[in-house]
Design a protein around this motif. Structure first.
Motif, PDB file in Angstrom:
ATOM      1  N   ARG A  31      43.003  24.651  44.588  1.00 23.10           N
ATOM      2  CA  ARG A  31      42.931  23.704  44.319  1.00 23.10           C
ATOM      3  C   ARG A  31      44.956  23.516  44.865  1.00 23.10           C
ATOM      4  N   THR A  32      45.794  23.977  43.228  1.00 25.03           N
ATOM      5  CA  THR A  32      47.066  24.116  43.479  1.00 25.03           C
ATOM      6  C   THR A  32      47.487  25.292  44.637  1.00 25.03           C
ATOM      7  N   ARG A  55      43.734  13.915  47.853  1.00 23.01           N
ATOM      8  CA  ARG A  55      44.652  14.187  48.132  1.00 23.01           C
ATOM      9  C   ARG A  55      44.848  16.287  48.390  1.00 23.01           C
ATOM     10  N   TYR A  56      43.662  16.547  47.513  1.00 18.60           N
ATOM     11  CA  TYR A  56      43.477  18.265  47.331  1.00 18.60           C
ATOM     12  C   TYR A  56      42.563  18.652  48.217  1.00 18.60           C
ATOM     13  N   ASN A  81      38.324  21.592  43.039  1.00 16.84           N
ATOM     14  CA  ASN A  81      38.816  20.355  43.025  1.00 16.84           C
ATOM     15  C   ASN A  81      37.944  19.274  43.564  1.00 16.84           C
ATOM     16  N   LYS A 127      37.480  22.562  37.828  1.00 20.96           N
ATOM     17  CA  LYS A 127      39.129  22.699  37.899  1.00 20.96           C
ATOM     18  C   LYS A 127      39.946  23.770  37.558  1.00 20.96           C
ATOM     19  N   GLY A 135      41.614  13.390  43.481  1.00 20.82           N
ATOM     20  CA  GLY A 135      41.449  14.580  43.965  1.00 20.82           C
ATOM     21  C   GLY A 135      41.647  14.354  46.407  1.00 20.82           C
ATOM     22  N   GLU A 137      52.438  22.357  46.563  1.00 17.62           N
ATOM     23  CA  GLU A 137      51.060  23.085  44.807  1.00 17.62           C
ATOM     24  C   GLU A 137      50.270  21.609  45.683  1.00 17.62           C
ATOM     25  N   GLY A 138      49.805  22.254  46.148  1.00 15.82           N
ATOM     26  CA  GLY A 138      48.612  21.619  46.880  1.00 15.82           C
ATOM     27  C   GLY A 138      47.937  20.042  46.866  1.00 15.82           C
ATOM     28  N   LYS A 139      48.958  19.561  46.885  1.00 14.91           N
ATOM     29  CA  LYS A 139      48.477  18.024  46.916  1.00 14.91           C
ATOM     30  C   LYS A 139      49.081  17.667  48.329  1.00 14.91           C
ATOM     31  N   SER A 154      36.450  15.058  43.863  1.00 22.68           N
ATOM     32  CA  SER A 154      36.481  13.699  44.147  1.00 22.68           C
ATOM     33  C   SER A 154      35.419  13.122  44.764  1.00 22.68           C
ATOM     34  N   PHE A 200      51.730  19.436  52.214  1.00 27.40           N
ATOM     35  CA  PHE A 200      51.281  20.150  50.534  1.00 27.40           C
ATOM     36  C   PHE A 200      52.437  21.051  50.198  1.00 27.40           C
TER      37      PHE A 200
END
Length: 412
Positions: free
Chosen positions: A257-258, A312-313, A373, A368, A310, A286-288, A375, A284
């Motif tokens: 995820r990150t 954006r991951y 992730n 998590k 979630g 850190e995953g986002k 969402s 991206f």
């Protein structure tokens, strides 16, 4: 016409025996557009021949679907009936199987405000959260297939005379589903075994990260510890093997995820809830997703990314060689279920818990913590090209090629 009828019946048998792999005593639910009446009747016939206890068909129509956004009162956009989701949940819990003929008009919501579509999509996603968890953990057998509609064929084969478009679409669907083989069921079993060999090699590698490079793309995706590559078929909660998407050419797993950083550019249009998004890119950290662009459908993409925290991951990373059956047709189908199987792709939103060891038993918090992730959405977007290179980083720091010039650099 005689050949078409024979191929249509072969297709119906294929999706019952390989897609949902219906067993004696099961119920089957079919979601079908009105235009697929003939195919649906054949599928019902094949289902009962396979031993179905009961087959329920839920008919769908794009004009009716669009009517909600044109005529319903405003509050209706935030409403989704709980009685319907409870019916779906009970259906799954009683061992039913679902077959969805999923072919939305790529331009279904042209002229409809993105905010209205987003509200209705969010209401449905919230109400169906438990059911979607059943889907993502493979609790039951489900399969998405394709069949031509006039609107879809007009979009994909616009260069042909109008009277030829639906037939051209049928030809493509039969071809990419191996229906033209003498025994499509046997051909699919061979294909599934090949995908199993691919995922076996990848699972033995235990890559720590993947590094993607192509025009407009320089992206690193870390993979969580004990991740699992899947592809071809999978087992439901009762051990019945099924194929979730027909056609399928992918192997896929869960990204950390990150652990995603860099930039990635799309290579095919994306149908987001009936609205097209095209020529888009993400950055991206850190995953986002921290920045994004889109030449077409920017507002629809924005609404998608704002669906929840979630969204954006990433939830999926999938590998498909450029030299593959669907890709070699050299055509955009404006249908993610097909286009994603012509191209390496990623997915925004929820992961599939089954892509990590014992994932189906984990709580949301535990998943998590393991790198997954969650969402309300799971939206695939295509990134494969003929110049795509992917490197795999092993645990000992060794870097080895996985893809070169868009195709596998590994031996299977």
């Amino acid at each position: 016409m005689e050949n078409f009828q024979r191929n249509l019946e072969k297709y119906a048998e294929l999706v019952v025996k390989i897609g949902v792999n219906l067993n004696k005593g099961q119920d089957l639910m079919i979601e079908s557009p009105l235009e697929s009446l003939e195919l649906t009747r054949l599928i019902v016939k094949k289902a009962y021949e396979a031993g179905a206890n009961f087959v329920q068909v839920h008919w769908q129509d794009d004009v009716i679907t669009r009517s909600k956004f044109e005529h319903a009162h405003d509050d209706a956009l935030d409403y989704y009936p709980l009685w319907y989701t409870e019916m779906l949940e009970r259906f799954v819990e009683n061992g039913g199987a679902l077959l969805n003929i999923k072919v939305p008009d790529p331009d279904l919501y042209a002229g409809i405000e993105a905010s209205l579509i987003s509200r209705a999509s969010k209401a449905a996603a919230k109400a169906r959260a438990k059911y979607q968890q059943y889907v993502r953990t493979s609790t039951f057998s489900w399969c998405l297939i394709k069949a031509p509609t006039v609107a879809w064929a007009n979009k994909v084969y616009a260069e042909l005379p109008e009277e030829q478009r639906v037939n051209a679409m049928w030809e493509a669907i039969f071809k990419i589903n191996r229906v033209y083989e003498e025994d499509p069921v046997a051909a699919w079993r061979t294909h599934i075994e090949q995908l199993k060999r691919v995922r076996k090699v990848l699972n033995e590698k235990k890559y720590r990260a993947l590094h993607y490079r192509a025009t407009g793309t320089d992206l690193t995706v870390e993979l969580p510890e004990n991740h699992i590559w899947l592809g071809g078929d999978k087992a439901n909660g009762s051990g019945i093997r099924f194929v979730a998407n027909m056609p399928t050419e992918e192997v896929f797993t869960m990204p950390k995820r990150t652990g995603v950083r860099g930039v990635v550019s799309s290579t095919k249009p994306l149908n987001v809830n009936g609205a097209l998004v095209d020529r888009f890119s993400f950055r991206f950290e850190e995953g986002k997703v921290v920045d994004y662009q889109a030449e077409v459908g920017y507002e629809h993409l924005s609404r998608l990314l704002d669906m929840d925290e979630g969204a954006r991951y990433l939830g999926e990373v999938a590998l498909v060689p450029y030299d593959s059956p669907i890709s070699n047709l050299d055509r955009i189908f404006y249908n993610t279920g097909i286009d994603e199987n012509a191209s390496c792709h990623l997915a925004l939103g929820s992961c599939y818990p089954i892509n990590v060891k014992d994932g189906a038993t984990l709580s949301t918090e535990e998943l998590k913590a393991r790198g997954g992730n969650t969402s309300l959405i799971h939206v695939d977007f295509m990134i494969g090209t003929s110049d795509l290179e992917i490197d795999g980083y092993l645990e000992d720091g060794t870097v080895e090629p996985i893809f070169r010039a868009g195709n596998w650099a590994l031996e299977f």
